[in-house]
Design a protein around this motif. Sequence first.
Motif, PDB file in Angstrom:
ATOM      1  N   GLU A  25      14.711  -6.594  36.402  1.00 16.17           N
ATOM      2  CA  GLU A  25      13.701  -6.050  35.762  1.00 16.17           C
ATOM      3  C   GLU A  25      13.146  -7.474  35.012  1.00 16.17           C
ATOM      4  N   THR A  26      14.234  -8.198  34.445  1.00 15.66           N
ATOM      5  CA  THR A  26      14.037  -9.484  33.798  1.00 15.66           C
ATOM      6  C   THR A  26      13.840 -10.439  34.655  1.00 15.66           C
ATOM      7  N   ARG A  27      12.554 -11.144  34.404  1.00 15.97           N
ATOM      8  CA  ARG A  27      12.264 -12.478  35.241  1.00 15.97           C
ATOM      9  C   ARG A  27      13.204 -13.691  34.829  1.00 15.97           C
ATOM     10  N   VAL A  28      13.954 -14.219  35.996  1.00 16.25           N
ATOM     11  CA  VAL A  28      14.677 -15.162  35.423  1.00 16.25           C
ATOM     12  C   VAL A  28      14.262 -16.564  36.163  1.00 16.25           C
ATOM     13  N   PHE A  29      14.008 -17.601  35.221  1.00 19.22           N
ATOM     14  CA  PHE A  29      13.511 -18.787  36.089  1.00 19.22           C
ATOM     15  C   PHE A  29      14.421 -20.172  35.781  1.00 19.22           C
ATOM     16  N   PRO A  30      14.536 -20.884  36.703  1.00 21.61           N
ATOM     17  CA  PRO A  30      15.161 -22.369  36.364  1.00 21.61           C
ATOM     18  C   PRO A  30      14.623 -23.162  35.497  1.00 21.61           C
ATOM     19  N   THR A  31      15.302 -24.009  34.824  1.00 25.00           N
ATOM     20  CA  THR A  31      14.749 -25.258  33.984  1.00 25.00           C
ATOM     21  C   THR A  31      15.426 -26.529  34.703  1.00 25.00           C
ATOM     22  N   PHE A  32      14.318 -27.516  35.258  1.00 25.76           N
ATOM     23  CA  PHE A  32      14.831 -28.826  35.656  1.00 25.76           C
ATOM     24  C   PHE A  32      15.208 -29.789  34.816  1.00 25.76           C
ATOM     25  N   ARG A  33      16.683 -29.885  34.777  1.00 23.21           N
ATOM     26  CA  ARG A  33      17.582 -30.729  33.819  1.00 23.21           C
ATOM     27  C   ARG A  33      18.083 -31.992  34.529  1.00 23.21           C
ATOM     28  N   PRO A  34      17.503 -32.762  34.738  1.00 19.77           N
ATOM     29  CA  PRO A  34      18.116 -33.877  35.690  1.00 19.77           C
ATOM     30  C   PRO A  34      18.789 -35.153  35.006  1.00 19.77           C
ATOM     31  N   ASP A  35      19.617 -34.579  33.911  1.00 21.43           N
ATOM     32  CA  ASP A  35      20.589 -35.676  33.169  1.00 21.43           C
ATOM     33  C   ASP A  35      21.390 -36.482  34.199  1.00 21.43           C
ATOM     34  N   GLY A  36      21.849 -36.001  35.247  1.00 22.88           N
ATOM     35  CA  GLY A  36      22.603 -36.676  36.065  1.00 22.88           C
ATOM     36  C   GLY A  36      22.078 -37.907  36.416  1.00 22.88           C
ATOM     37  N   ALA A  37      20.799 -38.120  36.686  1.00 22.82           N
ATOM     38  CA  ALA A  37      20.075 -39.063  37.175  1.00 22.82           C
ATOM     39  C   ALA A  37      20.205 -40.421  36.148  1.00 22.82           C
ATOM     40  N   LEU A  38      20.435 -39.964  34.802  1.00 23.76           N
ATOM     41  CA  LEU A  38      20.337 -41.052  33.650  1.00 23.76           C
ATOM     42  C   LEU A  38      21.865 -41.350  33.545  1.00 23.76           C
ATOM     43  N   GLU A  77      10.379 -51.042  28.429  1.00 25.05           N
ATOM     44  CA  GLU A  77       9.426 -51.551  29.779  1.00 25.05           C
ATOM     45  C   GLU A  77      10.374 -51.653  30.871  1.00 25.05           C
ATOM     46  N   CYS A  78       9.693 -50.901  31.932  1.00 21.16           N
ATOM     47  CA  CYS A  78      10.538 -51.448  33.110  1.00 21.16           C
ATOM     48  C   CYS A  78       9.690 -51.128  34.416  1.00 21.16           C
ATOM     49  N   ASP A  79       9.412 -51.993  35.395  1.00 19.85           N
ATOM     50  CA  ASP A  79       8.395 -51.435  36.499  1.00 19.85           C
ATOM     51  C   ASP A  79       9.325 -51.042  37.666  1.00 19.85           C
ATOM     52  N   GLU A  80       8.688 -50.635  38.581  1.00 18.90           N
ATOM     53  CA  GLU A  80       9.440 -50.073  39.698  1.00 18.90           C
ATOM     54  C   GLU A  80      10.214 -51.086  40.472  1.00 18.90           C
ATOM     55  N   LYS A  81       9.883 -52.241  40.640  1.00 15.55           N
ATOM     56  CA  LYS A  81      10.767 -53.383  41.266  1.00 15.55           C
ATOM     57  C   LYS A  81      11.968 -53.487  40.455  1.00 15.55           C
ATOM     58  N   GLU A  82      11.901 -53.481  39.050  1.00 14.36           N
ATOM     59  CA  GLU A  82      13.247 -53.583  38.316  1.00 14.36           C
ATOM     60  C   GLU A  82      14.072 -52.536  38.359  1.00 14.36           C
ATOM     61  N   ALA A  83      13.480 -51.404  38.219  1.00 16.00           N
ATOM     62  CA  ALA A  83      14.024 -50.193  38.337  1.00 16.00           C
ATOM     63  C   ALA A  83      14.840 -49.909  39.800  1.00 16.00           C
ATOM     64  N   ALA A  84      14.165 -50.474  40.626  1.00 21.95           N
ATOM     65  CA  ALA A  84      14.610 -50.434  42.295  1.00 21.95           C
ATOM     66  C   ALA A  84      15.987 -51.283  42.144  1.00 21.95           C
ATOM     67  N   ALA A 105      19.249 -48.698  29.828  1.00 21.08           N
ATOM     68  CA  ALA A 105      18.138 -48.142  29.331  1.00 21.08           C
ATOM     69  C   ALA A 105      17.084 -48.548  29.938  1.00 21.08           C
ATOM     70  N   LYS A 106      16.566 -49.489  30.665  1.00 20.51           N
ATOM     71  CA  LYS A 106      15.525 -49.860  31.383  1.00 20.51           C
ATOM     72  C   LYS A 106      15.342 -48.940  32.513  1.00 20.51           C
ATOM     73  N   PHE A 107      16.500 -48.572  33.150  1.00 21.90           N
ATOM     74  CA  PHE A 107      16.301 -47.683  34.289  1.00 21.90           C
ATOM     75  C   PHE A 107      15.918 -46.220  33.878  1.00 21.90           C
ATOM     76  N   SER A 108      16.826 -45.962  32.968  1.00 24.06           N
ATOM     77  CA  SER A 108      16.383 -44.450  32.182  1.00 24.06           C
ATOM     78  C   SER A 108      15.050 -44.308  31.844  1.00 24.06           C
ATOM     79  N   SER A 109      14.458 -45.360  31.231  1.00 19.95           N
ATOM     80  CA  SER A 109      13.074 -45.421  30.656  1.00 19.95           C
ATOM     81  C   SER A 109      12.093 -45.111  31.865  1.00 19.95           C
ATOM     82  N   TYR A 110      12.328 -45.849  33.015  1.00 17.49           N
ATOM     83  CA  TYR A 110      11.235 -45.765  34.154  1.00 17.49           C
ATOM     84  C   TYR A 110      11.633 -44.280  34.571  1.00 17.49           C
TER      85      TYR A 110
END
Length: 497
Positions: free
Chosen positions: A204-217, A276-283, A301-306
Amino acid sequence: MRARMCWQAGSERLLWPASTASRERLDGTGMTFITEDFLLQNKTARRLYHGYAESVPILDFHSHLPPKDVAEDRRFRDLAEIWLEGDHYKWRAMRADGVAEKYCSGDASANEKFLTWARTVPHTLGNPLYHWTHLELARYFGITELLDGVTAAAIWERANKSLTSREMSVRGILKKFRVVALCTTDDPAEPLDYHAQIQKSGCETRVFPTFRPDGALRTGDPARFNEWVNKLGATTNVEIRRFQDFLDALRKRHDKFHEIGCRLSDHGLDQCFSEECDEKEAAGIFTKLREGALVSGEGSAKFSSYLMIFFGELDSKRGWTKMLHLGAFRNANTRMTGILGRDTGFDSIGDWAQVARLGAYLDELEKRKALPKIILFNVNPADNFAFATMAGNFSEEAIRGKVQFGSGWWFLDQKDGMEMQLGALANCGLLANFVGMVTDSRSFMSFPRHEYFRRVLCNLLGGQVERGLLPDDEELIGGMVKNICMENAARFLELPL
């Protein structure tokens, strides 16, 4: 008072004062202070709570409850299992009382852990745990006696008997507390099988996920980072070699979360990332990490900012709300964290500089026309007014409170903390648009925190009415209370209810 020995376990001896009041409670008379007007210190507060807040259902849009327990409609064997399992708030209190770790997170029996907690409770006077403990006993089990070493055995027996009823299964609890929707916190590298199972179950209760991608950082440890990336690849069936593969896998999981009903993302950060970080630097940084090389603090910090901009753009495109939990100083006791892992009670309020980084992050998304709806959660009360005023910098036509200052979080999730957050929001923003309370809990015993918040809210507003600071217009004030309790969140989050 005369001291006597209440308990002895092995070589440890815990001495507790015996009081006349404790002995008297054994006759069943009870000495509860959780009355129907608990925390409601004026007539207007009582009218507001009982007339407008008390009957509103619960929309708990941020919790750490395991979806597995909902999917399987878990039944709890005893009061220790439902109440103490994973509850680092209680563990911290017991540790502060000199209790051995085996009675907190260790291998002591369930009964021993509960008895140890019961003997700690009288020492939590003045701590919100004392309020929560007795509010939860009253609302779940109808128990009004004060919990201590003397009453523990009878309370243990009575609560355990109640836990055998169908009403006290996980779904029974959700129904009992009229939880219309519950959002869990979910790692995109993990499958959503339990959420799919819940949706098919007729819960009866609607249960939804929340997207928490902390592992990527978490790039400080390349081995750990690569383990997470490999898990993400396995879950998405994507071979992640290049940075673009990584982004594709994250985008794929974002799509899957949306498909199953997710409308929120969440990040637990010391501070916002705003370099500031562009895609090339993040890659390039990603390639180094995949090769197992350490990257500099600046590089991380740059990677996480991107990535944080990338996640913001995903959320904006989908119409999601992004939650930012900022400012906690985590894992301060590295020895104990190494033994027990994260989220075990060794964290505190941090003093990170928040304003410039937070403003830069929100502004960058705004410039890209990719700023999603945001809820800012702050754990340092010194930053309350900074967060409340920052929220007002980013508005959008037809959206009430696009950037929200969220409820008192973690160490501020108590009466004083709630009042400070409400005061800062009311003074610097629009309290009437506030999306209200969340449990942020790992325990199915925590739903009365919504009641606690509502009582604090009504007492605060009622006091202002009676002091002439707000108009004595019950319909006006009561309508605002009702909206804060649930309606604002339901409108703001746009969950598929």
